[in-house]
Design a protein around this motif. Structure first.
Motif, PDB file in Angstrom:
ATOM      1  N   LYS A   1       0.845  -1.203   0.000  1.00  0.00           N
ATOM      2  CA  LYS A   1       0.000   0.000   0.000  1.00  0.00           C
ATOM      3  C   LYS A   1       0.883   1.258   0.000  1.00  0.00           C
ATOM      4  N   GLY A   2       1.925   1.223   0.791  1.00  0.00           N
ATOM      5  CA  GLY A   2       2.858   2.363   0.849  1.00  0.00           C
ATOM      6  C   GLY A   2       3.564   2.606  -0.476  1.00  0.00           C
ATOM      7  N   LEU A   3       3.674   1.565  -1.285  1.00  0.00           N
ATOM      8  CA  LEU A   3       4.304   1.698  -2.613  1.00  0.00           C
ATOM      9  C   LEU A   3       3.263   1.947  -3.714  1.00  0.00           C
ATOM     10  N   GLY A   4       2.008   2.169  -3.307  1.00  0.00           N
ATOM     11  CA  GLY A   4       0.972   2.464  -4.298  1.00  0.00           C
ATOM     12  C   GLY A   4       0.339   1.233  -4.925  1.00  0.00           C
ATOM     13  N   LEU A   5       0.588   0.071  -4.340  1.00  0.00           N
ATOM     14  CA  LEU A   5       0.054  -1.174  -4.896  1.00  0.00           C
ATOM     15  C   LEU A   5      -1.113  -1.683  -4.050  1.00  0.00           C
ATOM     16  N   GLU A   6      -1.971  -2.453  -4.675  1.00  0.00           N
ATOM     17  CA  GLU A   6      -3.087  -3.083  -3.971  1.00  0.00           C
ATOM     18  C   GLU A   6      -2.814  -4.584  -3.860  1.00  0.00           C
ATOM     19  N   THR A   7      -3.458  -5.214  -2.886  1.00  0.00           N
ATOM     20  CA  THR A   7      -3.220  -6.646  -2.646  1.00  0.00           C
ATOM     21  C   THR A   7      -4.528  -7.371  -2.346  1.00  0.00           C
ATOM     22  N   HIS A   8      -4.443  -8.676  -2.399  1.00  0.00           N
ATOM     23  CA  HIS A   8      -5.534  -9.516  -1.897  1.00  0.00           C
ATOM     24  C   HIS A   8      -4.927 -10.807  -1.359  1.00  0.00           C
ATOM     25  N   PRO A   9      -5.027 -11.013  -0.036  1.00  0.00           N
ATOM     26  CA  PRO A   9      -4.551 -12.285   0.525  1.00  0.00           C
ATOM     27  C   PRO A   9      -5.594 -13.364   0.254  1.00  0.00           C
ATOM     28  N   MET A  10      -5.139 -14.533  -0.167  1.00  0.00           N
ATOM     29  CA  MET A  10      -6.076 -15.589  -0.555  1.00  0.00           C
ATOM     30  C   MET A  10      -5.717 -16.880   0.155  1.00  0.00           C
ATOM     31  N   ASP A  11      -6.718 -17.521   0.755  1.00  0.00           N
ATOM     32  CA  ASP A  11      -6.450 -18.900   1.161  1.00  0.00           C
ATOM     33  C   ASP A  11      -7.396 -19.881   0.491  1.00  0.00           C
ATOM     34  N   GLY A  12      -8.035 -19.422  -0.564  1.00  0.00           N
ATOM     35  CA  GLY A  12      -8.860 -20.319  -1.358  1.00  0.00           C
ATOM     36  C   GLY A  12      -8.029 -20.962  -2.460  1.00  0.00           C
ATOM     37  N   PHE A  13      -7.296 -22.006  -2.097  1.00  0.00           N
ATOM     38  CA  PHE A  13      -6.495 -22.718  -3.104  1.00  0.00           C
ATOM     39  C   PHE A  13      -6.222 -24.132  -2.590  1.00  0.00           C
ATOM     40  N   ASP A  14      -5.835 -24.982  -3.519  1.00  0.00           N
ATOM     41  CA  ASP A  14      -5.506 -26.366  -3.183  1.00  0.00           C
ATOM     42  C   ASP A  14      -4.005 -26.424  -2.927  1.00  0.00           C
ATOM     43  N   GLU A  15      -3.651 -26.580  -1.670  1.00  0.00           N
ATOM     44  CA  GLU A  15      -2.237 -26.507  -1.287  1.00  0.00           C
ATOM     45  C   GLU A  15      -1.398 -27.587  -1.975  1.00  0.00           C
ATOM     46  N   ALA A  16      -1.955 -28.776  -2.088  1.00  0.00           N
ATOM     47  CA  ALA A  16      -1.194 -29.869  -2.714  1.00  0.00           C
ATOM     48  C   ALA A  16      -0.893 -29.535  -4.179  1.00  0.00           C
ATOM     49  N   CYS A  17      -1.859 -28.927  -4.846  1.00  0.00           N
ATOM     50  CA  CYS A  17      -1.679 -28.538  -6.248  1.00  0.00           C
ATOM     51  C   CYS A  17      -0.578 -27.479  -6.370  1.00  0.00           C
ATOM     52  N   VAL A  18      -0.617 -26.481  -5.499  1.00  0.00           N
ATOM     53  CA  VAL A  18       0.407 -25.418  -5.555  1.00  0.00           C
ATOM     54  C   VAL A  18       1.788 -26.009  -5.289  1.00  0.00           C
ATOM     55  N   LYS A  19       1.872 -26.898  -4.306  1.00  0.00           N
ATOM     56  CA  LYS A  19       3.181 -27.503  -4.002  1.00  0.00           C
ATOM     57  C   LYS A  19       3.704 -28.292  -5.203  1.00  0.00           C
ATOM     58  N   LYS A  20       2.819 -29.043  -5.825  1.00  0.00           N
ATOM     59  CA  LYS A  20       3.235 -29.879  -6.948  1.00  0.00           C
ATOM     60  C   LYS A  20       3.672 -29.015  -8.143  1.00  0.00           C
ATOM     61  N   GLU A  21       2.851 -28.047  -8.500  1.00  0.00           N
ATOM     62  CA  GLU A  21       3.127 -27.254  -9.705  1.00  0.00           C
ATOM     63  C   GLU A  21       4.326 -26.318  -9.530  1.00  0.00           C
ATOM     64  N   PHE A  22       4.588 -25.914  -8.282  1.00  0.00           N
ATOM     65  CA  PHE A  22       5.653 -24.940  -8.074  1.00  0.00           C
ATOM     66  C   PHE A  22       6.836 -25.530  -7.300  1.00  0.00           C
ATOM     67  N   ASN A  23       6.891 -26.864  -7.281  1.00  0.00           N
ATOM     68  CA  ASN A  23       8.059 -27.536  -6.679  1.00  0.00           C
ATOM     69  C   ASN A  23       8.363 -27.100  -5.264  1.00  0.00           C
ATOM     70  N   ILE A  24       7.333 -27.041  -4.437  1.00  0.00           N
ATOM     71  CA  ILE A  24       7.529 -26.655  -3.040  1.00  0.00           C
ATOM     72  C   ILE A  24       7.523 -27.924  -2.199  1.00  0.00           C
TER      73      ILE A  24
END
Lengths: 209, 209
Positions: free
Chosen positions: A147-170
């Motif tokens: 916000k201080g840098l003029g940007l907007e955000t949205h925190p999200m916890d609507g996601f499939d954690e297993a999918c994110v881990k798999k696709e992004f090698n976490i």
């Protein structure tokens, strides 16, 4: 911005102006400020994956129940909470503390025992709590910094954690408390009024005030 | 303060000037700003106990391994993460969303199912994660807000949670991710240089940048 104006004006934005590129320098500036967040024994149990390439945002969107903001935001951060940050960072934190005068060398073993007593062993529930709470401090600091840098955000916890881990090698042992979409508010969108907040009298208790 | 000056100048303060009273109005102002933190589905799973009376600070200090800053700070906040906030708040959050135009009435059951799917049942681990991460967003917002109001803070997780729950009548199912000591820096104390932070190159990964 005035005192606390970033906090008062920060909103979670659902509609981002698509196709706006934000430079790597600005992204790094944002993360650098966020990285000043405090953490338990300064152990900094957070990592960040920056998803900014349009093809990769499409993949992330599919892991996030097809929410359009994942693709429309300029970039999305995968906030990773790392239960193993203690093993990764404790020695250099203590080195820094000794060097700067925070801790005497003789206290090193005592502090190490305190860390393990309070934050638990690598597989424990305590250790997961440690990682999540500190990564969330980092995440909030980042949203305010944005916000201080003029940007907007949205925190999200609507996601499939297993999918994110798999696709992004976490690695499996990490935890993903949230994604944060970052960008600019879509043109011609009027924000709805801020939704319900509880009155303070309901959840703040003064002890024998 | 300028853009992000609160974030850049915030430090975790070990030495507070003792015997400085902060008014209830200022404490409430602080919590009111912090309370603008985002939360999953706006469910706000946090509560706060304000410990400011000197006798009660002594009790809290004993639960916090006798750390002097608990008594020296003007007040200490017990940050409470509430896994049952969903049951407490979901209906009025949805009422507010309908009224303000965030959600159509017909979607109410769909959203309710999403909340339970993502955040789990009351006793689940997911539900604890939900409470801790969101209460930590609130906590960080509060520490930044404090800085904007000219106050210093120190987040603490060195305490015996069972002791704090017992002495301050906090129900067993709640979680206490941290205490936050709040006040003013002790006169004549020079802060040590900021301790070690990891270089961004170490923990920030750009996906196909």
């Amino acid at each position: 911005m005035e005192n606390n104006e970033s906090l008062k004006s920060r909103r979670s934005i659902n509609f981002f102006e698509p196709n706006i590129e934000i430079s790597q320098d600005k992204i790094l500036e944002l993360i650098e400020i966020a990285n000043l967040a405090p953490s338990s024994f300064n152990l900094q149990p957070w990592k960040v994956v920056v998803v900014k390439d349009s093809e990769r945002k499409k993949v992330l969107r599919q892991c996030a129940f097809n929410q359009p903001k994942v693709e429309e935001a300029s970039f999305v951060l995968i906030i990773v909470a790392d239960p193993l940050a203690i093993e990764e960072n404790i020695d250099r934190v203590f080195d820094s503390w000794e060097k700067l005068g925070y801790m005497q060398h003789e206290m090193r073993q005592t502090y190490r025992s305190m860390v393990y007593q309070l934050q638990g062993e690598p597989d424990s529930l305590k250790r997961k709590f440690f990682a999540i709470k500190n990564a969330s401090l980092f995440a909030m600091n980042l949203m305010v910094a944005a916000k201080g840098l003029g940007l907007e955000t949205h925190p999200m916890d609507g996601f499939d954690e297993a999918c994110v881990k798999k696709e992004f090698n976490i690695p499996e042992e990490k935890i993903i408390p949230m994604l944060i979409a970052v960008g600019y508010l879509k043109k011609d969108i009027q924000l709805l009024p801020r939704a319900f907040r509880r009155d303070l009298s309901e959840f703040v208790k003064f002890e024998r005030f």
